[in-house]
Design an enzyme around this catalytic site. Structure first.
Site, PDB file in Angstrom:
ATOM      1  N   LYS A  77     -12.102   9.027   0.086  1.00  0.00           N
ATOM      2  CA  LYS A  77     -11.797   8.215  -1.100  1.00  0.00           C
ATOM      3  C   LYS A  77     -12.715   6.991  -1.160  1.00  0.00           C
ATOM      4  O   LYS A  77     -13.300   6.672  -2.189  1.00  0.00           O
ATOM      5  CB  LYS A  77     -10.316   7.805  -1.001  1.00  0.00           C
ATOM      6  CG  LYS A  77      -9.773   6.885  -2.059  1.00  0.00           C
ATOM      7  CD  LYS A  77      -9.662   5.430  -1.646  1.00  0.00           C
ATOM      8  CE  LYS A  77      -8.794   5.064  -0.484  1.00  0.00           C
ATOM      9  NZ  LYS A  77      -8.742   3.655  -0.151  1.00  0.00           N
ATOM     10  N   THR A 105      -7.582  -0.673  -0.605  1.00  0.00           N
ATOM     11  CA  THR A 105      -9.004  -0.460  -0.884  1.00  0.00           C
ATOM     12  C   THR A 105      -9.091   0.367  -2.164  1.00  0.00           C
ATOM     13  O   THR A 105      -8.853   1.575  -2.144  1.00  0.00           O
ATOM     14  CB  THR A 105      -9.690   0.274   0.292  1.00  0.00           C
ATOM     15  OG1 THR A 105      -9.389  -0.422   1.502  1.00  0.00           O
ATOM     16  CG2 THR A 105     -11.193   0.319   0.099  1.00  0.00           C
ATOM     17  N   LYS A 145     -15.502  -4.960   0.513  1.00  0.00           N
ATOM     18  CA  LYS A 145     -14.704  -4.062   1.364  1.00  0.00           C
ATOM     19  C   LYS A 145     -15.288  -2.643   1.341  1.00  0.00           C
ATOM     20  O   LYS A 145     -15.452  -2.009   2.387  1.00  0.00           O
ATOM     21  CB  LYS A 145     -13.246  -4.065   0.872  1.00  0.00           C
ATOM     22  CG  LYS A 145     -12.355  -3.003   1.480  1.00  0.00           C
ATOM     23  CD  LYS A 145     -12.201  -3.151   2.986  1.00  0.00           C
ATOM     24  CE  LYS A 145     -11.491  -1.931   3.574  1.00  0.00           C
ATOM     25  NZ  LYS A 145     -11.561  -1.892   5.033  1.00  0.00           N
TER      26      LYS A 145
HETATM   27  P1  NAP Z   1      -0.969   5.245   4.344  1.00  0.00           P
HETATM   28  O1  NAP Z   1      -0.421   5.076   5.715  1.00  0.00           O
HETATM   29  O2  NAP Z   1      -1.341   6.611   3.866  1.00  0.00           O
HETATM   30  O3  NAP Z   1       0.084   4.587   3.312  1.00  0.00           O
HETATM   31  C1  NAP Z   1      -0.104   4.732   1.928  1.00  0.00           C
HETATM   32  C2  NAP Z   1       0.999   4.034   1.169  1.00  0.00           C
HETATM   33  O4  NAP Z   1       0.826   4.297  -0.241  1.00  0.00           O
HETATM   34  C3  NAP Z   1       2.415   4.530   1.511  1.00  0.00           C
HETATM   35  O5  NAP Z   1       3.309   3.451   1.367  1.00  0.00           O
HETATM   36  C4  NAP Z   1       2.660   5.575   0.420  1.00  0.00           C
HETATM   37  O6  NAP Z   1       4.022   5.836   0.165  1.00  0.00           O
HETATM   38  C5  NAP Z   1       2.043   4.880  -0.766  1.00  0.00           C
HETATM   39  N1  NAP Z   1       1.694   5.782  -1.867  1.00  0.00           N
HETATM   40  C6  NAP Z   1       0.766   6.776  -1.860  1.00  0.00           C
HETATM   41  N2  NAP Z   1       0.714   7.363  -3.081  1.00  0.00           N
HETATM   42  C7  NAP Z   1       1.631   6.727  -3.856  1.00  0.00           C
HETATM   43  C8  NAP Z   1       2.032   6.865  -5.217  1.00  0.00           C
HETATM   44  N3  NAP Z   1       1.479   7.762  -6.041  1.00  0.00           N
HETATM   45  N4  NAP Z   1       3.018   6.035  -5.687  1.00  0.00           N
HETATM   46  C9  NAP Z   1       3.589   5.109  -4.881  1.00  0.00           C
HETATM   47  N5  NAP Z   1       3.233   4.919  -3.575  1.00  0.00           N
HETATM   48  C10 NAP Z   1       2.261   5.724  -3.085  1.00  0.00           C
HETATM   49  O7  NAP Z   1      -2.291   4.370   4.124  1.00  0.00           O
HETATM   50  P2  NAP Z   1      -2.776   3.068   4.939  1.00  0.00           P
HETATM   51  O8  NAP Z   1      -3.598   3.517   6.099  1.00  0.00           O
HETATM   52  O9  NAP Z   1      -1.624   2.146   5.128  1.00  0.00           O
HETATM   53  O10 NAP Z   1      -3.787   2.431   3.865  1.00  0.00           O
HETATM   54  C11 NAP Z   1      -3.323   1.702   2.744  1.00  0.00           C
HETATM   55  C12 NAP Z   1      -4.538   1.106   2.032  1.00  0.00           C
HETATM   56  O11 NAP Z   1      -5.231   0.231   2.939  1.00  0.00           O
HETATM   57  C13 NAP Z   1      -5.559   2.148   1.578  1.00  0.00           C
HETATM   58  O12 NAP Z   1      -6.149   1.744   0.362  1.00  0.00           O
HETATM   59  C14 NAP Z   1      -6.589   2.123   2.698  1.00  0.00           C
HETATM   60  O13 NAP Z   1      -7.871   2.552   2.245  1.00  0.00           O
HETATM   61  C15 NAP Z   1      -6.574   0.649   3.089  1.00  0.00           C
HETATM   62  N6  NAP Z   1      -6.963   0.329   4.481  1.00  0.00           N
HETATM   63  C16 NAP Z   1      -6.575   1.127   5.512  1.00  0.00           C
HETATM   64  C17 NAP Z   1      -6.959   0.786   6.815  1.00  0.00           C
HETATM   65  C18 NAP Z   1      -6.578   1.654   8.010  1.00  0.00           C
HETATM   66  O14 NAP Z   1      -7.229   1.556   9.047  1.00  0.00           O
HETATM   67  N7  NAP Z   1      -5.544   2.477   7.916  1.00  0.00           N
HETATM   68  C19 NAP Z   1      -7.700  -0.375   7.056  1.00  0.00           C
HETATM   69  C20 NAP Z   1      -8.039  -1.194   5.979  1.00  0.00           C
HETATM   70  C21 NAP Z   1      -7.665  -0.827   4.690  1.00  0.00           C
HETATM   71  P3  NAP Z   1       4.803   6.958   1.060  1.00  0.00           P
HETATM   72  O15 NAP Z   1       5.209   6.257   2.327  1.00  0.00           O
HETATM   73  O16 NAP Z   1       5.959   7.334   0.195  1.00  0.00           O
HETATM   74  O17 NAP Z   1       3.826   8.082   1.290  1.00  0.00           O
END
Ligand code: NAP
Length: 297
Positions: A243, A98, A174
């Site tokens: 965010k 997102t 989204k």
């Molecule tokens: P998350 O669990 O916090 O995972 C974030 C990912 O991004 C991890 O792989 C992290 O690596 C990586 N990352 C963060 N900063 C980085 C950087 N500077 N350089 C390289 N890698 C980096 O988040 P998530 O819940 O999976 O969400 C991922 C995306 O999907 C977001 O944009 C979120 O808004 C969207 N989303 C989330 C949901 C939900 O319910 N969770 C639903 C729909 C969409 P590390 O493992 O090394 O920290």
């Protein structure tokens, strides 16, 4: 298909696993290594660099925010080249994070300049849905590219909606959806604080809501989390919720669309983060309503 997958967080891990299950050859990269090992155990190949995840037909990104996607797409000294420098001409970058409308436009331009293809495909659904291949995919980009990658969307989701040939339109859809979810969480939090302080059981209240006029999954999912106070571990962290609200406001600025409720949500999320709630699930926004109502615990 030969696929790279970058970003194995709460969402990405399940999505990459489902691409493997569908028979694709998947190479995974993640900033921190343990998450890579978990996917290797399921049959993925490990990439030590972003470039090494960009040798196939397609690369997905599922990263936290704009800064992370910018870092990985445009490269940095520690990454040995970003996606734009590494992907072959004609290969596709599918961006499922997102992210802002502005960044989606920037990515579309950069990939076009490099002779590559770009698709925005953000998703609705929490980590449980990602693990169960039950996501809803909102896709935008050139029709021929979307057709080519459609089997990948089928592997991660239950339904794909194609909204435009301009990738950033999918990000707008989204973001506006997450604005709606945030609004539901805030109103549920306020309503539950009210009935609870008045002596009504929250679970019974939720049952009444969801059995009558509020049968949509968003009420049952978030109502249950709020009634149970189940904010850890976060399915979607409050810092990511803030965010998204900021990105909605930014999109509203760009299009001159006032979003007064989003402005309020921004302040409510700031209050949650200021009181230490950054890593709680974003449904913990309800604790701010409890606090304002003088409800303990
Ligand atoms: P998350 O669990 O916090 O995972 C974030 C990912 O991004 C991890 O792989 C992290 O690596 C990586 N990352 C963060 N900063 C980085 C950087 N500077 N350089 C390289 N890698 C980096 O988040 P998530 O819940 O999976 O969400 C991922 C995306 O999907 C977001 O944009 C979120 O808004 C969207 N989303 C989330 C949901 C939900 O319910 N969770 C639903 C729909 C969409 P590390 O493992 O090394 O920290």
């Amino acid at each position: 298909m030969r696929i790279g997958f970058i970003g194995l967080g709460n969402m990405g891990a399940g999505m990459a696993a489902n691409l493997l299950k569908a028979g694709h050859e998947v190479t995974v990269y993640n900033r921190s290594r343990p998450k890579v090992d978990a996917l290797v155990a399921l049959g993925a190949a490990a990439a030590d660099t972003v470039a090494a995840a960009c040798t196939g037909d397609v690369v997905f990104t599922m990263l936290a925010d704009d800064a992370a996607v910018q870092h990985v797409a445009f490269g940095d000294v520690d990454l040995a080249g970003g996606i734009v420098d590494s992907l072959a001409p004609g290969a596709v970058h599918i961006s499922s994070s997102t992210i802002s409308v502005a960044l989606a436009k920037q990515l579309a331009r950069a990939h076009a300049d490099a002779g590559q293809l770009f698709v925005s495909a953000p998703v609705f659904g929490r980590p449980e849905a990602a693990a169960a291949a039950k996501l809803f995919v909102v896709a935008a980009g050139a029709g021929s590219t979307l057709e080519r990658v459609a089997p990948l969307f089928d592997a991660i989701g239950q339904q794909t909606f194609t909204v435009s040939d301009h990738p950033e339109a999918a990000n707008l859809v989204k973001l506006s959806g997450n604005f709606m979810i945030g609004s539901v969480i805030e109103s549920l939090g306020e309503a539950m604080a009210l009935v609870h302080k008045g002596g009504v059981d929250k679970h019974q209240y939720l049952d009444i809501l969801t059995s009558t006029l509020f049968g949509a999954p968003v009420y049952s999912t978030y109502g249950r989390l709020i009634a149970n106070g189940a904010f850890e571990p976060a399915g979607f962290a409050a810092r990511l919720g803030l965010k998204d609200i900021r990105l909605v406001l930014e999109a509203g600025d760009g299009l001159e669309v006032p979003l007064p409720v989003a402005s309020l949500l921004r302040d409510r999320f700031l209050a949650l983060l200021a009181s230490g709630g950054s890593e709680l699930d974003w449904s913990a926004l309800a604790t701010i309503s409890d606090r304002d109502a003088g409800i303990q615990g």
